[in-house]
Design an enzyme around this catalytic site. Structure first.
Site, short mmCIF file in Angstrom:
data_model
loop_
_atom_site.label_atom_id
_atom_site.label_comp_id
_atom_site.label_asym_id
_atom_site.label_seq_id
_atom_site.Cartn_x
_atom_site.Cartn_y
_atom_site.Cartn_z
N HIS A 1 -4.84 0.33 -0.43
CA HIS A 1 -5.57 0.69 0.80
C HIS A 1 -5.09 2.05 1.31
O HIS A 1 -4.72 2.22 2.48
CB HIS A 1 -5.39 -0.38 1.88
CG HIS A 1 -6.51 -0.37 2.88
ND1 HIS A 1 -6.94 -1.51 3.52
CD2 HIS A 1 -7.28 0.64 3.37
CE1 HIS A 1 -7.93 -1.22 4.35
NE2 HIS A 1 -8.15 0.09 4.28
N GLU B 1 -4.50 -8.60 1.95
CA GLU B 1 -3.64 -7.43 1.80
C GLU B 1 -2.29 -7.68 2.45
O GLU B 1 -2.23 -8.17 3.57
CB GLU B 1 -4.33 -6.20 2.42
CG GLU B 1 -5.62 -5.82 1.70
CD GLU B 1 -6.28 -4.57 2.24
OE1 GLU B 1 -5.70 -3.95 3.17
OE2 GLU B 1 -7.36 -4.20 1.75
N ARG C 1 -13.98 -2.36 2.74
CA ARG C 1 -13.08 -3.39 3.24
C ARG C 1 -13.12 -4.57 2.29
O ARG C 1 -14.12 -4.85 1.63
CB ARG C 1 -13.46 -3.85 4.64
CG ARG C 1 -13.08 -2.88 5.76
CD ARG C 1 -11.57 -2.81 5.94
NE ARG C 1 -11.19 -2.03 7.11
CZ ARG C 1 -11.00 -0.72 7.12
NH1 ARG C 1 -11.20 -0.02 6.01
NH2 ARG C 1 -10.61 -0.11 8.22
#
Length: 325
Positions: free
Chosen positions: A282, A263, A234
């Site tokens: 991601h 993000e 993460r």
């Protein structure tokens, strides 16, 4: 609250698809009229089951929990649960479940592929070829290496870390790990010792208050010069600025990043322009196989909750039987 259970579905998918998948489970399925905080709180007033939003746009934070007097269960369609306030849900007596292990193989394969890319300069050579070059000698000069016998450090030994270990060992790498909980198998090393002896560092940790900023600049400086960082965890565990500084100093020879502090990664972020960085949106766990595993796990748990059977993969220590509130 009596009658049929009310299932609020928050993933950013079309309403028709959500109804097609979840209507057969025996609950009244609700999709917010718009993707806003106000719409979320309005629907939470009557919802008792929630499928969370893995993007975090419709976050189940403390305010959302307070707006949900009947909330009895939150199912995340992901392994990570950092887009919900686990402490607030636990205090309210609401079990939270994830889809542990559903994307372990997909993420581990991405980590292995990314390490191969960095080690063999694949993306760098591809960019030069597309520009019209022929970087045969330059590719070797940048340090093209085999993976075999490289020292690989794995941070986090959950389902993903265990699969990462298995795949890298199959390539002949020397793998050791650090985890907040020591396992009965594998080669364990204390964190700083692991960093100092890792040619390739693969980050598989969950994002928690304890892991945010764990790989700051002083910690990254412990890595051997020219080491590679592969982050499938993460954003924020290895802060973007610290990673960039380690790349600029040469402490990191390259980085493969699937996650970021913000993000989407801003279009003008300097990581986008760095020649030694492999970027991914991601998407390490986004294979067809892992998506099928995730949706199957979510369906199974929602069906169990509706039918009064124990759910699986509760992460906040509460009982697996979902009771009405």
């Amino acid at each position: 609250m009596s009658g049929r259970r009310r299932l609020l579905a928050l993933p950013p998918l079309g309403a028709d698809l959500i109804h097609h998948v979840f209507d057969p489970l025996g609950a009244d399925v609700i999709v917010p009229a718009e993707r806003s905080r106000d719409a979320l709180h309005a629907e939470l007033a009557d919802a008792d089951l929630v499928i969370g939003d893995f993007t975090g746009e419709l976050a189940i934070d403390a305010a959302a929990v307070a707006a949900a007097p009947h909330l009895a269960f939150v199912q995340m369609p992901s392994v990570g649960v950092d887009t919900v306030d686990v402490d607030a849900l636990t205090a309210a007596g609401v079990p939270v479940a994830n889809t542990a292990g559903a994307n372990a193989r997909s993420v581990a394969e991405w980590a292995l592929g990314a390490a191969l890319d960095l080690s063999r300069q694949l993306s760098w050579a591809d960019r030069r070829m597309r520009e019209g070059g022929w970087p045969q000698l330059e590719t070797a000069a940048r340090g093209s290496d085999e993976l075999a016998n490289r020292r690989v450090g794995v941070l986090g030994m959950g389902a993903i870390g265990a699969e990462v270990t298995r795949l890298f060992e199959a390539f002949g790498c020397q793998v050791a790990y650090w985890s907040r909980r020591r396992r009965d198998t594998g080669v364990y090393r204390e964190l700083d010792d692991l960093l100092a002896g890792s040619d390739i560092l693969v980050v598989c940790l969950p994002r928690t208050p304890e892991t945010v900023g764990l790989l700051d600049s002083p910690r990254l400086a412990l890595l051997p010069e020219g080491a590679f960082l592969v982050n499938v965890a993460r954003g924020g565990i290895a802060p973007d600025d610290a990673v960039l500084a380690a790349l600029e100093s040469g402490r990191l020879g390259g980085a493969a990043l699937d996650v970021y502090e913000r993000e989407p990664l801003p279009a003008d972020h300097p990581l986008r322009r760095h020649e030694s960085v492999l970027l991914s949106p991601h998407a390490a766990g986004s294979t067809r196989q892992s998506q099928l595993n995730i949706i199957t796990a979510v369906i199974d748990n929602i069906r169990a909750a509706v039918e009064g059977r124990p759910v699986a993969n509760v992460v906040n220590g509460l009982g697996p039987l979902i009771r009405r509130r």
